[in-house]
Write a protein that holds these residues in place. Sequence first.
Motif, short mmCIF file in Angstrom:
data_model
loop_
_atom_site.label_atom_id
_atom_site.label_comp_id
_atom_site.label_asym_id
_atom_site.label_seq_id
_atom_site.Cartn_x
_atom_site.Cartn_y
_atom_site.Cartn_z
N ARG A 203 18.08 4.48 -0.07
CA ARG A 203 17.06 4.66 0.97
C ARG A 203 15.92 5.54 0.45
N ARG A 204 16.30 6.53 -0.30
CA ARG A 204 15.27 7.39 -0.87
C ARG A 204 14.38 6.61 -1.85
N MET A 205 15.00 5.76 -2.63
CA MET A 205 14.22 4.94 -3.57
C MET A 205 13.24 4.03 -2.82
N GLN A 206 13.70 3.49 -1.70
CA GLN A 206 12.80 2.65 -0.90
C GLN A 206 11.61 3.45 -0.40
N LEU A 207 11.89 4.65 0.05
CA LEU A 207 10.81 5.50 0.56
C LEU A 207 9.83 5.85 -0.57
N VAL A 208 10.39 6.21 -1.70
CA VAL A 208 9.52 6.57 -2.83
C VAL A 208 8.70 5.36 -3.27
N SER A 209 9.34 4.22 -3.28
CA SER A 209 8.63 3.01 -3.68
C SER A 209 7.48 2.72 -2.72
N ALA A 210 7.77 2.84 -1.41
CA ALA A 210 6.71 2.60 -0.42
C ALA A 210 5.59 3.62 -0.56
N ALA A 211 5.97 4.85 -0.79
CA ALA A 211 4.95 5.89 -0.93
C ALA A 211 4.08 5.65 -2.16
N ARG A 212 4.71 5.19 -3.21
CA ARG A 212 3.93 4.92 -4.43
C ARG A 212 2.95 3.78 -4.19
N ARG A 213 3.42 2.77 -3.49
CA ARG A 213 2.50 1.66 -3.20
C ARG A 213 1.38 2.13 -2.26
N ALA A 214 1.79 2.95 -1.29
CA ALA A 214 0.77 3.43 -0.35
C ALA A 214 -0.27 4.28 -1.06
N GLY A 215 0.14 4.94 -2.11
CA GLY A 215 -0.82 5.72 -2.88
C GLY A 215 -1.93 4.88 -3.47
N ILE A 216 -1.69 3.61 -3.59
CA ILE A 216 -2.73 2.69 -4.09
C ILE A 216 -3.39 1.95 -2.93
N THR A 217 -2.56 1.44 -2.01
CA THR A 217 -3.13 0.59 -0.96
C THR A 217 -4.01 1.37 0.01
N ILE A 218 -3.63 2.60 0.33
CA ILE A 218 -4.42 3.35 1.31
C ILE A 218 -5.81 3.70 0.76
N PRO A 219 -5.93 4.25 -0.44
CA PRO A 219 -7.29 4.46 -0.96
C PRO A 219 -8.10 3.17 -1.05
N LEU A 220 -7.44 2.08 -1.43
CA LEU A 220 -8.17 0.82 -1.50
C LEU A 220 -8.64 0.39 -0.11
N ALA A 221 -7.79 0.61 0.88
CA ALA A 221 -8.17 0.25 2.26
C ALA A 221 -9.36 1.08 2.70
N ILE A 222 -9.35 2.35 2.34
CA ILE A 222 -10.47 3.22 2.74
C ILE A 222 -11.76 2.75 2.07
N VAL A 223 -11.64 2.39 0.80
CA VAL A 223 -12.83 1.89 0.09
C VAL A 223 -13.34 0.62 0.77
N ALA A 224 -12.41 -0.25 1.12
CA ALA A 224 -12.82 -1.50 1.76
C ALA A 224 -13.52 -1.23 3.08
N VAL A 225 -12.95 -0.29 3.85
CA VAL A 225 -13.57 0.05 5.14
C VAL A 225 -14.97 0.61 4.92
N GLU A 226 -15.12 1.44 3.92
CA GLU A 226 -16.43 2.03 3.65
C GLU A 226 -17.45 0.96 3.27
N VAL A 227 -17.00 0.03 2.47
CA VAL A 227 -17.91 -1.05 2.08
C VAL A 227 -18.31 -1.88 3.29
N VAL A 228 -17.31 -2.18 4.11
CA VAL A 228 -17.60 -2.96 5.32
C VAL A 228 -18.54 -2.17 6.24
#
Lengths: 353, 330
Positions: free
Chosen positions: A22-47
């Motif tokens: 379960r911890r690995m799942q959380l860490v994995s999600a957090a690692r992905r979120a570390g990329i997807t969230i900044p990208l989402a913010i960039v996308a929102v800014e561009v929009v």
Amino acid sequence: MSAPGIELVGQTLLETVARCRRRMQLVSAARRAGITIPLAIVAVEVVAFATVLAPARLVMLTAVAVALAAIVATIPSILRAPTLRATAAAIDTRLRLQDRIVTALQLVNDGDPMARLVIRDAGTRLATVSPNRTFPLEAPRHFRAALGATAVTTIVLLVLTSGSGRFWLNPRGTSNSTTGAGAGAGRSGRSARPAADAQIVQGASPPASEPRVGTSNQTATNREDAPVGRESVRTETGTAAVARGSSAPRAADSRADAPGRDAGSAAGTRDAGRGATRFAERTASAAGGVNGAPASDRRRAEGRATPATPPVDPLYRDQYRVASARAQTAIAREHVPTRLRAYVKRYFVAIHP
Amino acid sequence: MTASLETVQAQASAFRSTFDRLKAEIGQVFVGQSALVDHLLVCFFCQGHALIEGPPGLGKTLLVKTLSDAADLRFARVQCTPDLMPADVTGTNILVETPGGQREFVFQRGPIFANIVLADEINRATPRTQAAFLEAMQERRVTVFGVTHPLDVPFSVFATQNPIEMEGTYPLPEAQLDRFFFKLNVPVPDVADMAEIMARTTGERETRVARTVDLETVRSMLGLIRQVKIADGTVRLALTLVRATHPDAVEAPAEVKQYVRYGASPRAAQAIILAAKALALIDGRYHVAAEDVRRVAAPALNHRLILNFHGEMERVTAASIVERVLATSG
């Protein structure tokens, strides 16, 4: 250790591995979120930059995007959850346990003495293992790049919009036209003309109209000794317009009446005399019944540094305020197409005292 | 159940201490080469046979002799020459006269019936004699005149060969090479080890090896190795390593595809897993780790790779190929 004791160790082993999974799942999600969230913010800014969002909408859209990015980051961790065996292998690798856990996991149901020794050994090693310490939250490999991209995008957008205040152009928060003087000024970084009526005129600027003013008037007056430079041309134009009175209205009228003219044309013609005033009145009424400024030839004089320019009439300024306030109220209250709303705004920019 | 756990634990502990004592005793005579000694002992406890290769004078024979002395086992040495006959190795029937006056054939055991057999310079024996070792090594029995005689336990053949004097030799065929558990290369000792060798062999002090284990102790340990557990993933690693030595396998690296004609057989995987189990016990574990497999892969695979023409022309060594396989697999 007795057989029940070994079984207990095996059960504890399984539970610990499951917790680590379960911890690995959380860490994995957090690692992905570390990329997807900044990208989402960039996308929102561009929009936001492309569609000129109001701050409230921008905040809401950012929140939605961040939530979506978090969900997107979590889904693979749920769908592709590591098996217990993979988790055990990861624990072995992290803690350098030489395949103890993965072997013990395979032997949990084995009654062989050697297998029980393996389980006991693994259980002893795992007794003090904390999933949080074994699998700490770590930044993903490209996290800095993602953060950097977000920061750069934010800074660039702030710089581009700070001068013109694009996000405050539209009080209702609806999207605005990307064409026109306001947008052009915002992108080119030109500062808007200071305005008393901030909401309606801030963010728009006359530079797009200025060269046309000079050019049209040079053409109209056929001056060969026209000074070089934008402000000088404007001054000359204003002087010529004031001095010659009705000598230029024909040319100005022809520009003002031509379809598809932009604010620059309007501004240029406005300086020329009554033709421009009529044009302004027409466009203003089309935009929501706003009365144009009848003294458009006078209000130009205030913004000029040339001594020959007459001072701004306070009456004109008051009329301008009243008219722009009415226009602003009307735009906020009525459903006005984006294109026309921008048109009205450009008009008020053009006749700003 | 409790007694079994403790018994196994005690056996594992005894195995470790025995191994350490044997290694220490060998170290009294044979200087340095710790990895070589480890591999030799692992091979012995796994009941495998080793081909020890190295230039003359590096102590190959001394190493095997010291092992047999320290373990108090029956040792036989066969100096292989072209005129060595199979019967000289296996033994033969001789005609004897019984007390009753009758004459009958009695089987006279050859040196192969020892616990540790040193076949010195085995590549100088003729293929026929080499074949006599073949059955003994693989089947652990000898058939003479239709009568099968089982060999003693433990039984290991340690053959030596000199890689630089190839004239007048009969290189071992691939089938026979495959029957060796390990191929161990004896490197030239460094200066410090050579100084120690000089001190021990040119002085007045004579070093004697103490008998640290007896035959029964050794026999009790042999079965323990096979009880060691190994995870499926670790088995797969060993199999992947073996598969990767085959040029037509998808796991094979480019060097294997380019320079190898035939890869290792399943016997190589057996040797790797068994030796890894022994290493795990020596290391105090009851299970095999991936690093155990990697440690024993080279001696188990080196002699089982047959290079092709390009490999031989470019003087590529099997050891370098195995290193590459280890680097790319798992």
